[in-house]
Motif scaffolding. Structure first.
Motif, PDB file in Angstrom:
ATOM      1  N   CYS A   1       0.835  -1.207   0.000  1.00 22.61           N
ATOM      2  CA  CYS A   1       0.000   0.000   0.000  1.00 22.61           C
ATOM      3  C   CYS A   1       0.864   1.248   0.000  1.00 22.61           C
ATOM      4  N   GLU A   2       0.438   2.229  -0.750  1.00 22.86           N
ATOM      5  CA  GLU A   2       1.077   3.539  -0.758  1.00 22.86           C
ATOM      6  C   GLU A   2       0.129   4.550  -0.146  1.00 22.86           C
ATOM      7  N   GLN A   3       0.640   5.382   0.755  1.00 19.72           N
ATOM      8  CA  GLN A   3      -0.169   6.443   1.349  1.00 19.72           C
ATOM      9  C   GLN A   3       0.186   7.746   0.655  1.00 19.72           C
ATOM     10  N   ALA A   4      -0.807   8.366   0.039  1.00 15.38           N
ATOM     11  CA  ALA A   4      -0.542   9.559  -0.752  1.00 15.38           C
ATOM     12  C   ALA A   4      -1.583  10.643  -0.505  1.00 15.38           C
ATOM     13  N   GLU A   5      -1.140  11.885  -0.612  1.00 10.56           N
ATOM     14  CA  GLU A   5      -2.064  13.015  -0.497  1.00 10.56           C
ATOM     15  C   GLU A   5      -2.949  13.057  -1.736  1.00 10.56           C
ATOM     16  N   TYR A   6      -4.236  13.226  -1.516  1.00 12.69           N
ATOM     17  CA  TYR A   6      -5.157  13.230  -2.653  1.00 12.69           C
ATOM     18  C   TYR A   6      -6.391  14.060  -2.324  1.00 12.69           C
ATOM     19  N   HIS A   7      -6.606  15.074  -3.131  1.00  7.76           N
ATOM     20  CA  HIS A   7      -7.809  15.897  -2.999  1.00  7.76           C
ATOM     21  C   HIS A   7      -8.030  16.637  -4.306  1.00  7.76           C
ATOM     22  N   LEU A   8      -9.022  17.482  -4.328  1.00  9.14           N
ATOM     23  CA  LEU A   8      -9.410  18.174  -5.555  1.00  9.14           C
ATOM     24  C   LEU A   8      -8.258  18.930  -6.214  1.00  9.14           C
ATOM     25  N   PHE A   9      -7.316  19.407  -5.412  1.00  9.53           N
ATOM     26  CA  PHE A   9      -6.213  20.204  -5.948  1.00  9.53           C
ATOM     27  C   PHE A   9      -4.887  19.441  -5.996  1.00  9.53           C
ATOM     28  N   GLN A  10      -4.907  18.164  -5.689  1.00 12.55           N
ATOM     29  CA  GLN A  10      -3.692  17.337  -5.685  1.00 12.55           C
ATOM     30  C   GLN A  10      -4.054  15.979  -6.295  1.00 12.55           C
ATOM     31  N   ARG A  11      -3.732  15.756  -7.571  1.00 13.83           N
ATOM     32  CA  ARG A  11      -4.247  14.591  -8.276  1.00 13.83           C
ATOM     33  C   ARG A  11      -3.197  13.730  -8.978  1.00 13.83           C
ATOM     34  N   GLU A  12      -2.078  14.286  -9.360  1.00 17.52           N
ATOM     35  CA  GLU A  12      -1.101  13.628 -10.234  1.00 17.52           C
ATOM     36  C   GLU A  12      -0.673  12.246  -9.753  1.00 17.52           C
ATOM     37  N   LYS A  13      -0.218  12.145  -8.512  1.00 18.64           N
ATOM     38  CA  LYS A  13       0.344  10.877  -8.028  1.00 18.64           C
ATOM     39  C   LYS A  13      -0.687   9.763  -8.001  1.00 18.64           C
ATOM     40  N   VAL A  14      -1.870  10.055  -7.464  1.00 11.82           N
ATOM     41  CA  VAL A  14      -2.886   9.022  -7.307  1.00 11.82           C
ATOM     42  C   VAL A  14      -3.534   8.638  -8.634  1.00 11.82           C
ATOM     43  N   GLU A  15      -3.695   9.591  -9.525  1.00  7.80           N
ATOM     44  CA  GLU A  15      -4.416   9.305 -10.767  1.00  7.80           C
ATOM     45  C   GLU A  15      -3.516   8.872 -11.917  1.00  7.80           C
ATOM     46  N   VAL A  16      -2.205   9.108 -11.803  1.00  2.50           N
ATOM     47  CA  VAL A  16      -1.295   8.734 -12.897  1.00  2.50           C
ATOM     48  C   VAL A  16      -0.227   7.730 -12.452  1.00  2.50           C
ATOM     49  N   GLN A  17       0.488   8.055 -11.368  1.00  2.69           N
ATOM     50  CA  GLN A  17       1.615   7.211 -10.964  1.00  2.69           C
ATOM     51  C   GLN A  17       1.177   5.905 -10.295  1.00  2.69           C
ATOM     52  N   LEU A  18       0.237   5.979  -9.359  1.00  6.45           N
ATOM     53  CA  LEU A  18      -0.159   4.780  -8.625  1.00  6.45           C
ATOM     54  C   LEU A  18      -0.863   3.730  -9.479  1.00  6.45           C
ATOM     55  N   PRO A  19      -1.695   4.112 -10.448  1.00  6.83           N
ATOM     56  CA  PRO A  19      -2.284   3.081 -11.307  1.00  6.83           C
ATOM     57  C   PRO A  19      -1.229   2.250 -12.032  1.00  6.83           C
ATOM     58  N   GLU A  20      -0.116   2.883 -12.415  1.00  8.22           N
ATOM     59  CA  GLU A  20       0.965   2.149 -13.077  1.00  8.22           C
ATOM     60  C   GLU A  20       1.598   1.147 -12.119  1.00  8.22           C
ATOM     61  N   LEU A  21       1.782   1.571 -10.860  1.00 11.04           N
ATOM     62  CA  LEU A  21       2.351   0.661  -9.858  1.00 11.04           C
ATOM     63  C   LEU A  21       1.382  -0.470  -9.530  1.00 11.04           C
ATOM     64  N   TYR A  22       0.093  -0.174  -9.596  1.00  8.85           N
ATOM     65  CA  TYR A  22      -0.901  -1.214  -9.334  1.00  8.85           C
ATOM     66  C   TYR A  22      -0.772  -2.331 -10.362  1.00  8.85           C
ATOM     67  N   HIS A  23      -0.623  -1.958 -11.615  1.00  8.11           N
ATOM     68  CA  HIS A  23      -0.509  -2.965 -12.666  1.00  8.11           C
ATOM     69  C   HIS A  23       0.848  -3.678 -12.638  1.00  8.11           C
ATOM     70  N   LYS A  24       1.880  -2.987 -12.158  1.00  6.89           N
ATOM     71  CA  LYS A  24       3.209  -3.604 -12.107  1.00  6.89           C
ATOM     72  C   LYS A  24       3.393  -4.525 -10.910  1.00  6.89           C
ATOM     73  N   ILE A  25       3.041  -4.039  -9.723  1.00  4.44           N
ATOM     74  CA  ILE A  25       3.313  -4.818  -8.510  1.00  4.44           C
ATOM     75  C   ILE A  25       2.082  -4.997  -7.628  1.00  4.44           C
ATOM     76  N   GLY A  26       0.922  -4.514  -8.071  1.00  6.82           N
ATOM     77  CA  GLY A  26      -0.318  -4.747  -7.334  1.00  6.82           C
ATOM     78  C   GLY A  26      -0.508  -3.905  -6.098  1.00  6.82           C
ATOM     79  N   VAL A  27       0.180  -2.759  -6.002  1.00  7.03           N
ATOM     80  CA  VAL A  27       0.093  -1.927  -4.804  1.00  7.03           C
ATOM     81  C   VAL A  27      -1.251  -1.200  -4.742  1.00  7.03           C
TER      82      VAL A  27
END
Length: 288
Positions: free
Chosen positions: A133-159
């Motif tokens: 699991c990755e803990q990341a800041e996510y709200h209306l004004f903070q989107r990049e990591k959760v919406e772009v980076q983490l989906p890639e990690l989910y498909h690679k290592i299932g995080v």
């Protein structure tokens, strides 16, 4: 609703000392912990006295949803309660994850700048259970990591993803639309950075956008904070949204966001994206 709270700090031990003395870090922490416990116990009235499981009782009476934590096989509630405690001037993250003490989590000092992908590889190399699991800041004004980076990690290592600060340190509550109230967090000296962020040009633009978002919230019959939390929950890649709370009333309001999740239709989300103007795009979308 039943809320579980875990504390792993050695100062948080039971003893026969004077509980009225809050001068030491340990006693101050205990006082903070008791406050959170009171909030948690206030939801005891929701728990039925019948012999049914916590998941069943929570789901029936609060509408709590459960989601997979990445590809780990674990399931977590879509909303969680997080708290912070100060020990000797240092802020300790005391969020209650009963599932995460079960893993060989690798400490990741900021000085090492070790990515989650690298941590996963190191864990595999030394035959340890890797982070799930990755803990990341996510709200209306903070989107990049959760919406772009983490989906890639989910498909690679299932995080999976647990996100925090859905209300952006209170900015999204709307309480700063007419300035900074004297009793607000941003008025405190220790939160000077938050004040500067609010009064900046970007901060003023955010407040203008929040006014527009407030109209959407009115149409849906919810508050602005509930809209913000429901917006976070509409992302199926988010396993759990961690809430902060200073009162039972605030926690009750935020938990009510689940009721408005079905109203996060593609049309509503599109309207929100139009107001925000900050929807990130993946590498595939850039190439196409």
């Amino acid at each position: 609703m039943q809320v579980s709270i875990a504390c792993t700090d050695p100062h948080m031990k039971r003893g026969n000392g004077d509980h009225k003395n809050t001068s030491s870090p340990g006693n101050a922490a205990r006082a903070k912990f008791r406050t959170v416990a009171i909030i948690a116990r206030s939801f005891g009235a929701f728990a039925p006295r019948h012999h049914i499981s916590l998941k069943e009782s929570t789901g029936k009476l609060t509408g709590m949803k459960y989601r997979n934590l990445g590809k780990s096989g674990l399931r977590v509630s879509c909303l969680g309660l997080g708290t912070w405690v100060t020990f000797g001037g240092q802020i300790t993250d005391e969020e209650a994850y009963s599932v995460t003490r079960q893993f060989n989590l690798i400490p990741l000092p900021l000085s090492l700048s070790l990515s989650l992908q690298e941590a996963y590889s190191v864990a595999r190399q030394f035959n340890l259970i890797p982070p799930v699991c990755e803990q990341a800041e996510y709200h209306l004004f903070q989107r990049e990591k959760v919406e772009v980076q983490l989906p890639e990690l989910y498909h690679k290592i299932g995080v999976g993803a647990m996100t925090w600060s859905p209300l952006a340190c209170g900015i999204i509550t709307g309480k700063y639309q007419n300035g900074i109230p004297e009793t607000s967090r941003a008025s405190m000296k220790s939160y000077q950075w938050l004040k500067e962020k609010i009064v900046s040009e970007d901060g003023r633009k955010q407040q203008a956008k929040l006014k527009e978002l407030g109209h959407i919230a009115e149409k849906l019959g919810c508050t602005l904070p509930q809209l913000a939390v429901a917006w976070c929950l509409r992302n199926e890649g988010v396993s759990s949204v961690l809430l902060g709370s200073s009162s039972p009333e605030q926690l009750t309001e935020n938990l009510g966001s689940i009721q408005f999740l079905p109203k996060m239709t593609s049309h509503v989300v599109s309207d929100i994206d139009h107001i925000l103007g900050n929807k990130p795009y993946s590498k595939k979308e850039y190439r196409s």
